[in-house]
Design a protein around this motif. Structure first.
Motif, PDB file in Angstrom:
ATOM      1  N   UNK A 123     146.197  82.106 -40.596  1.00  0.00           N
ATOM      2  CA  UNK A 123     147.493  82.687 -40.617  1.00  0.00           C
ATOM      3  C   UNK A 123     147.499  84.313 -40.805  1.00  0.00           C
ATOM      4  N   UNK A 124     146.255  84.888 -41.458  1.00  0.00           N
ATOM      5  CA  UNK A 124     146.223  86.229 -41.343  1.00  0.00           C
ATOM      6  C   UNK A 124     145.526  86.903 -40.204  1.00  0.00           C
ATOM      7  N   UNK A 125     144.649  86.136 -39.665  1.00  0.00           N
ATOM      8  CA  UNK A 125     143.968  86.867 -38.591  1.00  0.00           C
ATOM      9  C   UNK A 125     144.716  86.717 -37.440  1.00  0.00           C
ATOM     10  N   UNK A 126     145.379  85.565 -37.052  1.00  0.00           N
ATOM     11  CA  UNK A 126     146.108  85.002 -35.989  1.00  0.00           C
ATOM     12  C   UNK A 126     147.630  85.482 -35.694  1.00  0.00           C
ATOM     13  N   UNK A 127     148.129  85.456 -37.058  1.00  0.00           N
ATOM     14  CA  UNK A 127     149.618  85.590 -37.010  1.00  0.00           C
ATOM     15  C   UNK A 127     150.091  86.854 -37.857  1.00  0.00           C
ATOM     16  N   UNK A 128     148.986  87.562 -38.429  1.00  0.00           N
ATOM     17  CA  UNK A 128     149.310  88.676 -39.237  1.00  0.00           C
ATOM     18  C   UNK A 128     150.255  88.472 -40.412  1.00  0.00           C
TER      19      UNK A 128
END
Length: 248
Positions: free
Chosen positions: A65-70
């Protein structure tokens, strides 16, 4: 029900026409408040018996969620998601043996503080909150496992949290006899509660999921970590998209 997360923007405007009459461009300046909605917070819980892989799947989902969706992600757990919660966790899992009602009340106290101090503030600023266990664990473990009554324990937790439920609950389902073999270290009070206890809690989770399919996703935890994570991401991505599309 959570309030919507909004930001107030003050915009300077010069009025144009009022009651059909033109106003000069040098007319008085007024303040107009424009309300813009930001991304809503999202509350996800992982549930299941011992050794099903909740913490691993929660961590992997948070990284994605952090890496791909910011997204801002808050990873937490029950009991023990706060400083006070760590003290209660030690008491309820590793302290002296407790009677069932005291155990249920300690979990409810942890949950009340957890929601007030961490979960609600995080959701209010638009974070994705991922918790390893929430109130469904109390219903399964203390309500059914300890035979205190599912309805009574659920009402206690709903009172403690002011009715806050997850947007999505992922149940990692596994035969308790398999899950317990995955554990390392000395077992805690719940892990050593016996086969019949763990069989009751598993069935309680499955029954709750069947009764509320809109909130729950049941996944087979006997499979590989990557295969499970792919299904978790698909379920969470779909739920996040639905929330954003609905403007919730």
């Amino acid at each position: 029900m959570r309030s919507r997360n909004v930001v107030l923007v003050l915009v300077l405007v010069r009025p144009g026409r009022v009651h059909g009459s033109a106003r000069g461009v040098g007319g008085p300046v007024t303040l107009t408040t424009v309300i813009l909605q930001t991304r809503p917070g999202f509350f996800l819980s992982f549930e299941g018996g011992e050794g099903v892989g909740k913490s691993t799947q929660a961590r992997l989902l948070g990284e994605w969620l952090r890496a791909e969706l910011g997204r801002e992600v808050v990873l937490t757990r029950e009991p023990g998601g706060t400083t006070l919660g760590m003290e209660l966790r030690n008491a309820v899992l590793h302290g002296e043996d407790l009677d069932a009602r005291t155990e249920a009340l300690l979990y409810a106290a942890d949950r009340a503080h957890h929601v007030h101090a961490l979960v609600r503030p995080s959701l209010a600023r638009g974070a994705v909150v991922i918790t390893d266990r929430y109130l469904d664990s109390s219903v399964a473990y203390q309500g059914d496992g300890r035979d205190l009554g599912a309805a009574e324990v659920e009402q206690l937790s709903l009172w403690a949290t002011e009715g806050l439920l997850p947007d999505l609950t992922v149940l990692l389902d596994l035969d308790p006899l398999v899950g317990l073999t995955r554990l390392t270290g000395d077992p805690d009070r719940l892990e050593r509660a016996g086969d019949a206890f763990h069989a009751r809690t598993r069935q309680a989770f499955l029954d709750r999921a069947a009764a509320d399919p809109g909130r729950w996703r049941v996944l087979d935890a006997a499979r590989g970590i990557d295969e499970i994570q792919a299904e978790v991401r698909a379920a969470v991505g779909s739920a996040l998209g639905a929330r954003l599309g609905a403007g919730a």
